[in-house]
Design a protein around this motif. Structure first.
Motif, mmCIF file in Angstrom:
data_model
loop_
_atom_site.group_PDB
_atom_site.id
_atom_site.type_symbol
_atom_site.label_atom_id
_atom_site.label_comp_id
_atom_site.label_asym_id
_atom_site.label_seq_id
_atom_site.Cartn_x
_atom_site.Cartn_y
_atom_site.Cartn_z
ATOM 1 N N CYS A 62 -8.235 1.780 1.901
ATOM 2 C CA CYS A 62 -6.987 1.288 2.477
ATOM 3 C C CYS A 62 -6.244 0.417 1.474
ATOM 4 O O CYS A 62 -5.037 0.575 1.258
ATOM 5 C CB CYS A 62 -7.306 0.506 3.748
ATOM 6 S SG CYS A 62 -5.872 -0.266 4.503
ATOM 7 N N HIS A 65 -4.839 2.555 -1.341
ATOM 8 C CA HIS A 65 -3.633 3.256 -0.899
ATOM 9 C C HIS A 65 -2.434 2.309 -0.894
ATOM 10 O O HIS A 65 -1.353 2.644 -1.374
ATOM 11 C CB HIS A 65 -3.819 3.851 0.507
ATOM 12 C CG HIS A 65 -2.509 4.121 1.159
ATOM 13 N ND1 HIS A 65 -1.736 5.212 0.849
ATOM 14 C CD2 HIS A 65 -1.791 3.386 2.055
ATOM 15 C CE1 HIS A 65 -0.606 5.156 1.534
ATOM 16 N NE2 HIS A 65 -0.616 4.057 2.272
ATOM 17 N N SER A 66 -2.621 1.121 -0.311
ATOM 18 C CA SER A 66 -1.487 0.201 -0.174
ATOM 19 C C SER A 66 -0.939 -0.225 -1.532
ATOM 20 O O SER A 66 0.271 -0.403 -1.682
ATOM 21 C CB SER A 66 -1.888 -1.024 0.650
ATOM 22 O OG SER A 66 -2.782 -1.854 -0.076
ATOM 23 N N ALA A 69 0.791 2.955 -3.118
ATOM 24 C CA ALA A 69 2.025 3.296 -2.404
ATOM 25 C C ALA A 69 3.010 2.136 -2.389
ATOM 26 O O ALA A 69 4.124 2.279 -1.894
ATOM 27 C CB ALA A 69 1.699 3.715 -0.978
ATOM 28 N N ARG A 70 2.581 0.988 -2.934
ATOM 29 C CA ARG A 70 3.428 -0.209 -2.923
ATOM 30 C C ARG A 70 3.907 -0.525 -1.503
ATOM 31 O O ARG A 70 5.096 -0.769 -1.278
ATOM 32 C CB ARG A 70 4.650 -0.053 -3.842
ATOM 33 C CG ARG A 70 4.314 0.205 -5.289
ATOM 34 C CD ARG A 70 3.823 -1.080 -5.967
ATOM 35 N NE ARG A 70 3.884 -1.025 -7.400
ATOM 36 C CZ ARG A 70 2.887 -0.612 -8.183
ATOM 37 N NH1 ARG A 70 1.769 -0.186 -7.655
ATOM 38 N NH2 ARG A 70 3.003 -0.616 -9.484
ATOM 39 N N GLU A 71 2.946 -0.498 -0.579
ATOM 40 C CA GLU A 71 3.275 -0.864 0.804
ATOM 41 C C GLU A 71 3.788 -2.294 0.797
ATOM 42 O O GLU A 71 3.096 -3.201 0.356
ATOM 43 C CB GLU A 71 2.036 -0.751 1.698
ATOM 44 C CG GLU A 71 1.497 0.652 1.862
ATOM 45 C CD GLU A 71 2.351 1.506 2.786
ATOM 46 O OE1 GLU A 71 3.344 1.007 3.341
ATOM 47 O OE2 GLU A 71 2.009 2.684 2.947
ATOM 48 N N GLN A 72 4.985 -2.497 1.264
ATOM 49 C CA GLN A 72 5.598 -3.829 1.180
ATOM 50 C C GLN A 72 5.242 -4.730 2.349
ATOM 51 O O GLN A 72 5.264 -5.952 2.222
ATOM 52 C CB GLN A 72 7.120 -3.696 1.125
ATOM 53 C CG GLN A 72 7.613 -3.091 -0.152
ATOM 54 C CD GLN A 72 9.126 -3.097 -0.195
ATOM 55 O OE1 GLN A 72 9.765 -4.081 0.169
ATOM 56 N NE2 GLN A 72 9.694 -1.992 -0.623
ATOM 57 N N TRP A 76 -2.996 -4.861 4.754
ATOM 58 C CA TRP A 76 -3.689 -3.618 4.374
ATOM 59 C C TRP A 76 -4.923 -4.009 3.575
ATOM 60 O O TRP A 76 -4.840 -4.835 2.664
ATOM 61 C CB TRP A 76 -2.802 -2.740 3.469
ATOM 62 C CG TRP A 76 -1.598 -2.160 4.110
ATOM 63 C CD1 TRP A 76 -0.431 -2.806 4.395
ATOM 64 C CD2 TRP A 76 -1.415 -0.805 4.527
ATOM 65 N NE1 TRP A 76 0.463 -1.944 4.960
ATOM 66 C CE2 TRP A 76 -0.106 -0.704 5.059
ATOM 67 C CE3 TRP A 76 -2.217 0.329 4.500
ATOM 68 C CZ2 TRP A 76 0.402 0.495 5.560
ATOM 69 C CZ3 TRP A 76 -1.707 1.515 4.991
ATOM 70 C CH2 TRP A 76 -0.419 1.592 5.522
ATOM 71 N N GLU A 81 0.915 -9.412 2.451
ATOM 72 C CA GLU A 81 1.987 -8.967 1.557
ATOM 73 C C GLU A 81 2.008 -9.742 0.240
ATOM 74 O O GLU A 81 2.094 -9.159 -0.839
ATOM 75 C CB GLU A 81 3.336 -9.117 2.280
ATOM 76 C CG GLU A 81 3.412 -8.237 3.516
ATOM 77 C CD GLU A 81 4.491 -8.659 4.497
ATOM 78 O OE1 GLU A 81 5.309 -9.543 4.174
ATOM 79 O OE2 GLU A 81 4.504 -8.106 5.612
#
Ligand code: SF4
Length: 103
Positions: A62, A65-66, A69-72, A76, A81
């Motif tokens: 997880c 992935h974050s 994917a540069r999950e903002q 995660w 953040e």
């Protein structure tokens, strides 16, 4: 008839870690803050979310992935953040330093 031989193959192997997620079926509002959330309320919600993450069997996948994917937004892989932004910035500094010619 469509020639499917040139289409990309199945990508389920890239996502199937989610099937084992500890947060599967949980209320997503625990992991993603509402727009007006600040201070202690935000800290407490994030801490609750992170407690779920710390017992999650796919935490590493997880987090990976974050970061890729540069999950903002959201929690995660047990990180919030700001923590993920700090990791990305540190990795960028490391890469940059590695590319500099030796003095
Ligand atoms: S690490 Fe946290 S956010 Fe990621 S899948 Fe597990 S419980 Fe969900």
């Amino acid at each position: 008839m469509t020639d499917v031989s040139r289409l990309p193959g199945a990508f389920h192997h890239r996502w199937d870690w989610q099937l084992s997620a500890a947060c599967r079926g949980a209320d997503s509002s625990l992991f993603f803050h509402p727009p007006d959330e600040r201070g202690d309320a935000r800290t407490e919600r994030e801490e609750k979310a992170k407690r779920v993450c710390f017992r999650c069997p796919v935490r590493q996948a997880c987090l990976r992935h974050s970061l890729e994917a540069r999950e903002q937004f959201g929690v995660w892989g047990g990180l919030g953040e700001e923590e993920r932004r700090a990791l990305i910035a540190a990795a960028r500094r490391e890469r940059s330093a590695a590319c500099r010619p030796a003095a």
